[in-house]
Design a protein around this motif. Structure first.
Motif, PDB file in Angstrom:
ATOM      1  N   SER A  94      79.584  11.510 -33.280  1.00 34.38           N
ATOM      2  CA  SER A  94      79.909  10.076 -33.280  1.00 34.38           C
ATOM      3  C   SER A  94      78.783   9.265 -33.895  1.00 34.38           C
ATOM      4  O   SER A  94      79.013   8.353 -34.690  1.00 34.38           O
ATOM      5  CB  SER A  94      80.112   9.547 -31.858  1.00 34.38           C
ATOM      6  N   ASN A  97      78.620   9.583 -37.680  1.00 33.89           N
ATOM      7  CA  ASN A  97      79.723   8.807 -38.282  1.00 33.89           C
ATOM      8  C   ASN A  97      79.418   7.313 -38.224  1.00 33.89           C
ATOM      9  O   ASN A  97      79.607   6.590 -39.203  1.00 33.89           O
ATOM     10  CB  ASN A  97      81.037   9.095 -37.547  1.00 33.89           C
ATOM     11  N   ASP A  98      78.918   6.843 -37.075  1.00 33.44           N
ATOM     12  CA  ASP A  98      78.591   5.414 -36.935  1.00 33.44           C
ATOM     13  C   ASP A  98      77.478   5.017 -37.900  1.00 33.44           C
ATOM     14  O   ASP A  98      77.514   3.953 -38.513  1.00 33.44           O
ATOM     15  CB  ASP A  98      78.149   5.094 -35.495  1.00 33.44           C
ATOM     16  N   LYS A 101      78.563   4.362 -41.297  1.00 31.21           N
ATOM     17  CA  LYS A 101      79.249   3.061 -41.431  1.00 31.21           C
ATOM     18  C   LYS A 101      78.298   1.901 -41.102  1.00 31.21           C
ATOM     19  O   LYS A 101      78.738   0.778 -40.896  1.00 31.21           O
ATOM     20  CB  LYS A 101      80.439   3.017 -40.458  1.00 31.21           C
ATOM     21  N   GLN A 103      76.867   1.388 -38.310  1.00 32.75           N
ATOM     22  CA  GLN A 103      77.235   0.854 -36.988  1.00 32.75           C
ATOM     23  C   GLN A 103      76.610   1.685 -35.859  1.00 32.75           C
ATOM     24  O   GLN A 103      77.250   1.947 -34.835  1.00 32.75           O
ATOM     25  CB  GLN A 103      78.763   0.868 -36.836  1.00 32.75           C
ATOM     26  N   LEU A 104      75.387   2.135 -36.077  1.00 31.96           N
ATOM     27  CA  LEU A 104      74.732   2.964 -35.055  1.00 31.96           C
ATOM     28  C   LEU A 104      74.573   2.169 -33.755  1.00 31.96           C
ATOM     29  O   LEU A 104      74.092   1.035 -33.769  1.00 31.96           O
ATOM     30  CB  LEU A 104      73.351   3.406 -35.562  1.00 31.96           C
ATOM     31  N   LYS A 105      74.981   2.766 -32.645  1.00 31.20           N
ATOM     32  CA  LYS A 105      74.851   2.073 -31.349  1.00 31.20           C
ATOM     33  C   LYS A 105      73.514   2.459 -30.701  1.00 31.20           C
ATOM     34  O   LYS A 105      72.975   3.529 -30.991  1.00 31.20           O
ATOM     35  CB  LYS A 105      75.989   2.496 -30.413  1.00 31.20           C
ATOM     36  N   TYR A 108      74.414   6.425 -26.652  1.00 26.08           N
ATOM     37  CA  TYR A 108      75.608   7.288 -26.702  1.00 26.08           C
ATOM     38  C   TYR A 108      75.665   8.096 -25.421  1.00 26.08           C
ATOM     39  O   TYR A 108      74.664   8.657 -24.985  1.00 26.08           O
ATOM     40  CB  TYR A 108      75.557   8.234 -27.915  1.00 26.08           C
TER      41      TYR A 108
END
Ligand code: SF4
Length: 402
Positions: A94, A97-98, A101, A103-105, A108
């Motif tokens: 995840s 993938n983020d 884009k 959009q790294l959080k 996790y």
């Protein structure tokens, strides 16, 4: 990662073992993202590497997972760009993938548990051969064998109050077929002669898993070592383990005192422990006893109790450790139950358990007991340290130290 992304993501492992600190940065490849598996004893080294990379490749992001992150969530979240809690197999997909884009959080955390057996044998091709197979993996007379480290299970179903694995609470095993596949892969690709099993419980605790596992190890024709609990291994499994190539077991005995074992929720009976050690010795398996000093409930007699246990069972070596209550464990989270006063909270003040390597090194304790605890009178830090040093001296003279 490889099966998920194929050649859309380039993976590199930066192996810094044996590299001088000042030269580390020259051994690190430039990447968009760096992933770290963080253990508390290594965290100083990891953060020093991250600091250097941040200077040289300022656009890169740094993501960490592993036991240290679970123990020190707030400090970790502040320091790393993103952190992964608990099992990481799905989170890592995840987060990549983020990241692609943008959009790294920051955090996790997988809600569902990983099915450990869904994942293929760990492919070592990203590592240098030296990092996979080397001498020194085994102990004693087997030290010159070419050995590799493996792990065939994850977690532990017990909840000893001092153990940093406490959050697991259950155990996942690889199947016998997966164990066989991994051992054959290591034999074929790396010509290994021996294995060090890094599992918390090297011999599975359930009969339906232990027997096929031991039979599989036996068919592999390889010597191995590991660690086990002291009460849950049936006598017939010990014989089978020996026939399956087991030569050396470290045992989490923890204390010679039944009162202490009960307080720390070890769920072992010291009489059964003694029987198990005698059986291992009789079967020809080397026994390495692990003892923790400073556990709650120790009496002034703990040195003599420990010596009596050692005299009675005759282990081949004794590893003496000093208690360090780790965040996330009941000792740390509910210290009042044990009469513990914690002296520090920052990650730099913790190591899993203190083991003195050198007789000139001064042992240190990160906590102290109230004089009168809910469990009765306690030992002072001075008494705990002097017990530790006294026992270590005795074991050194007897050639029992690790
Ligand atoms: S000390 Fe050993 S038996 Fe206890 S919880 Fe930890 S790994 Fe399991």
């Amino acid at each position: 990662m490889e099966s998920e992304f194929g050649d859309r993501v380039k993976l590199t492992i930066n192996d810094l073992r044996g590299v001088e600190k000042k030269s580390e940065i020259y051994h690190i490849t430039e990447s968009d993202m760096y992933l770290y598996s963080a253990y508390t004893p290594l965290v100083e080294e990891i953060t020093s590497v991250v600091d250097k990379i941040r200077e040289v490749f300022p656009k890169a992001v740094h993501v960490a997972g592993g036991p240290h992150i679970n123990c020190f969530p707030e400090e970790s979240e502040k320091y790393f760009d993103s952190v992964v809690f608990d099992d990481g197999e799905k989170s890592i997909v995840s987060l990549v993938n983020d990241f692609k884009k943008s959009q790294l959080k920051p955090v996790y955390k997988q809600l569902d548990k990983i099915l450990y057996n869904d994942y293929p044998t760990a492919n070592r091709k990203y590592l240098t051969t030296r990092a996979v197979v080397d001498t020194g993996v085994m102990r004693g007379k087997n030290i010159d064998l070419k050995g590799a480290s493996v792990i065939f299970s994850r977690g532990c179903p017990f909840k000893c109050v001092f153990c940093a694995n406490h959050q697991y609470g259950r155990i996942y095993y690889r199947t016998a077929a997966q164990v066989s596949e991994e051992v054959e892969y290591l034999k074929k690709e790396y010509k290994i002669e021996a294995l060090a099993l890094r599992d918390d419980n090297a011999i599975p605790l359930k009969k339906s898993i232990a027997i096929p596992f031991l039979e599989t190890m036996g068919q592999s024709n390889i010597l191995w070592r590991g660690q086990t609990r002291t009460n849950d291994i049936r006598p017939e499994w010990v014989k089978l383990a020996k026939e399956a190539g087991c030569v050396d077991l470290a045992l989490g005995v923890e204390s010679a005192s039944q009162k202490v074992l009960d307080i720390v929720d070890k769920k072992t009976d010291i009489i059964e422990t003694k029987k198990y050690i005698r059986l291992l010795k009789k079967t020809g398996i080397v026994v390495r006893m692990h003892i923790i000093m400073g556990l709650p409930g120790e009496s002034k007699n703990i040195v003599q109790e420990t010596l009596d246990l050692v005299d009675d069972t005759n282990p081949d070596s004794v590893l003496l450790l000093l208690l360090c209550p780790m965040p996330g464990t009941p000792l740390y989270e509910t210290p009042e139950r044990f009469g513990i006063k914690l002296k520090s909270t920052g990650w730099r003040n913790f190591q899993l358990l203190f083991g003195r390597q050198d007789e000139n090194e001064l042992p240190a304790i990160s906590f102290e007991y109230e004089k009168d605890t809910p469990l009765g009178k306690s030992l002072s830090n001075q008494e705990i340290l002097s017990n530790y040093v006294e026992l270590q001296e005795i074991f050194r003279k007897r050639n029992l130290n690790f």
